[in-house]
Design an enzyme around this catalytic site. Structure first.
Site, PDB file in Angstrom:
ATOM      1  N   ARG A  91       0.835  -1.203   0.000  1.00  0.00           N
ATOM      2  CA  ARG A  91       0.000   0.000   0.000  1.00  0.00           C
ATOM      3  C   ARG A  91       0.871   1.255   0.000  1.00  0.00           C
ATOM      4  O   ARG A  91       1.883   1.318   0.693  1.00  0.00           O
ATOM      5  CB  ARG A  91      -0.929   0.010   1.207  1.00  0.00           C
ATOM      6  CG  ARG A  91      -1.859   1.216   1.240  1.00  0.00           C
ATOM      7  CD  ARG A  91      -3.015   1.017   2.201  1.00  0.00           C
ATOM      8  NE  ARG A  91      -2.619   1.025   3.596  1.00  0.00           N
ATOM      9  CZ  ARG A  91      -3.487   0.869   4.606  1.00  0.00           C
ATOM     10  NH1 ARG A  91      -4.775   0.671   4.354  1.00  0.00           N
ATOM     11  NH2 ARG A  91      -3.068   0.877   5.857  1.00  0.00           N
ATOM     12  N   ASP A 103      -9.425   5.656  13.844  1.00  0.00           N
ATOM     13  CA  ASP A 103      -8.161   5.074  13.395  1.00  0.00           C
ATOM     14  C   ASP A 103      -8.176   4.800  11.896  1.00  0.00           C
ATOM     15  O   ASP A 103      -7.147   4.433  11.326  1.00  0.00           O
ATOM     16  CB  ASP A 103      -7.839   3.794  14.167  1.00  0.00           C
ATOM     17  CG  ASP A 103      -8.951   2.764  14.093  1.00  0.00           C
ATOM     18  OD1 ASP A 103     -10.033   3.041  14.633  1.00  0.00           O
ATOM     19  OD2 ASP A 103      -8.752   1.688  13.501  1.00  0.00           O
TER      20      ASP A 103
END
Length: 492
Positions: free
Chosen positions: A174, A250
């Site tokens: 990622r 988060d």
């Protein structure tokens, strides 16, 4: 064939309590499924070397490249409204940072690369299905022009992971402008570590919001900038029918990128109360609630920054509330501007908001497909004869007829010719989105038959969402009743 990553490691240079140093866990026999070659080039990486056996081992976490400083980042977070003081990267490891062709610093992170000190009894691994989902949806979002993390590569590990049943394991590489979250600030605030909050804020300002450094009140300017980016981001989500699914603090990026594609989905027929996530039993993160939740998350960020605003808590709260008060206006401005574009309106006039809302209300009542309604409306802007293609999307076609009359009266007040209007609408109203049933078909073929043909084809379609692509036009179709996906699941 040596694979070179020109790593810099500014986050790993922060104090040791910001992260845990941990190496990826080697895997058995990694195999490259997909390499995002254009993204690799943009990051200054050699795609041929990345696709080599050595490169594949790096992308799987089996080999650590030179210059990497692998870390798992610490953060906390509100999960469905309940605060957890320590979360952190439980199955992701940040290898390092590179500077891309635009001069932007980018994190390169391995997701599913093994346990870390933050794994909380988890195995730190990822199953193939969630990896493919994130690759598909994040790259689709990028092609739609929506700020997002990116997918550089997907690798199968050659090992199974145990969930309800054994599943093929995989690793996603990622890329993000950073992985700093609202929850990262909460981690330090929960420990009354004001200096940690300050160090993190200074790092974020230097990395994402350098203009804030020169403001009279830099930390106020930081909050203002994050509020503005989140307001714009969530407006963009709504304009394409996207539902994040798990808007925990988060999962809220400080940079304003879409991050953490778990039980995310694009709606088919328009329903503002739509929920797909299997764990969102109360509809907290329903489509229509996303702006409200974004503000709730930003309020949690503001709470963390209060000690940096003023030593006097009441004064700090008052100043934070002023900044947070701008969210609604910024979101509404971005959302309404986007709706005008989707309707082919080049100017803002009184009544536009009601015109757009009346269409959405009619779509909801008649279960009209969100994406196709706007796409076909783009063609109808040029030729009223194409109204039939829009009408058939409505359970009661007359509901569209009444609205279309008002829409044409409104567009007739502007000087642009129909061809210009059609072109402008087609540039913002995609023909293709990652339809949930198509994503599920990709996952089924890959997991159960080791067949990635549908994966490649769907990525090809989604890379050009605003083009017609006649040979692949079926990908624009909504699901048949038996194909509908009613629930999506987290990738843990």
């Amino acid at each position: 064939m040596t694979v070179h990553f020109p790593f810099q490691n500014t986050y790993a240079a922060l104090p040791a309590n910001f992260f845990a140093r941990v190496a990826p866990t080697p895997v058995d026999s990694p195999r490259l499924i997909k390499l995002n070659r254009p993204l690799a080039v943009h990051l200054g990486l050699d795609p041929d070397r990345l696709a080599s056996p050595e490169g594949t081992e790096i992308l799987a976490g089996k080999r650590i490249p030179d210059g990497a400083d692998p870390i798992a980042m610490a953060y906390a977070g509100h999960q469905f409204g309940h605060f957890v003081p320590q979360l952190g990267d439980g199955r992701a490891i940040l290898l390092g940072e590179v500077i891309d062709a635009d001069g932007i610093r980018r994190d390169i992170q391995l997701k599913g690369s093994g346990p870390t000190p933050f794994s909380r009894r988890g195995d730190g691994r990822a199953a193939l299905g969630p990896v493919l989902r994130e690759y598909i949806v994040s790259e689709a979002m990028a092609a739609l022009g929506i700020p997002t993390t990116r997918s550089l590569a997907a690798v199968v590990t050659g090992e199974n992971v145990m969930r309800e049943t054994p599943l093929p394991g995989a690793v996603l590489t990622r890329v993000a402008s950073s992985h700093i979250r609202v929850g990262t600030f909460q981690y330090f605030a929960a420990r009354s570590d004001t200096e940690g909050v300050r160090r993190l804020a200074d790092h974020v300002i230097g990395r994402h919001y350098p203009q804030a450094a020169n403001a009279d009140r830099p930390y106020h300017a930081l909050l203002e900038a994050v509020v503005a980016r989140q307001a714009d981001l969530v407006a963009r989500w709504l304009l394409v029918g996207f539902i994040h699914g798990v808007m925990n603090t988060d999962n809220t990026s400080i940079s304003g990128e879409t991050i953490d594609y778990g039980p995310c989905a694009f709606m088919d027929h328009y329903d503002p109360a739509m929920v797909f996530s299997s764990i969102d039993e109360q509809g907290r993160y329903a489509y229509v609630n996303q702006p409200r939740i974004a503000l709730w998350n930003l309020t949690r960020l503001a709470e963390c920054l209060l000690p940096l605003f003023s030593d006097q808590q009441e004064k700090a709260i008052e100043e934070a509330q002023i900044v947070l008060g701008d969210f609604a206006e910024k979101f509404t401005a971005a959302y309404q501007a986007g709706l005008r574009q989707k309707l082919g309106l080049f100017t803002a006039r009184d009544g536009d908001e009601a015109l757009a809302q009346d269409l959405l209300d009619a779509m909801a009542k008649n279960k009209a497909d969100f994406t196709l309604t706007f796409r076909r409306l783009s063609d109808a802007a040029l030729d009223p004869g194409d109204d039939a293609e829009v009408r058939r999307l409505f359970a009661d076609p007359a509901a569209f007829d009444d609205w279309a009359l008002r829409w044409r009266q409104r567009t007739g007040d502007e000087p642009q010719d129909p061809a210009a209007r059609k072109a402008a609408m087609r540039a913002v109203n995609p023909a293709f989105i990652p339809r949930n049933h198509r994503v599920e078909a990709v996952i089924d073929a890959a997991v159960n038959r080791d067949d990635f043909t549908l994966f490649e084809e769907l990525l090809t379609v989604l890379s050009k969402p605003f083009e017609d692509q006649p040979a692949l036009s079926g990908y624009a179709d909504p699901p048949q009743p038996h194909q509908r996906v009613l629930q999506t699941f987290c990738g843990t």
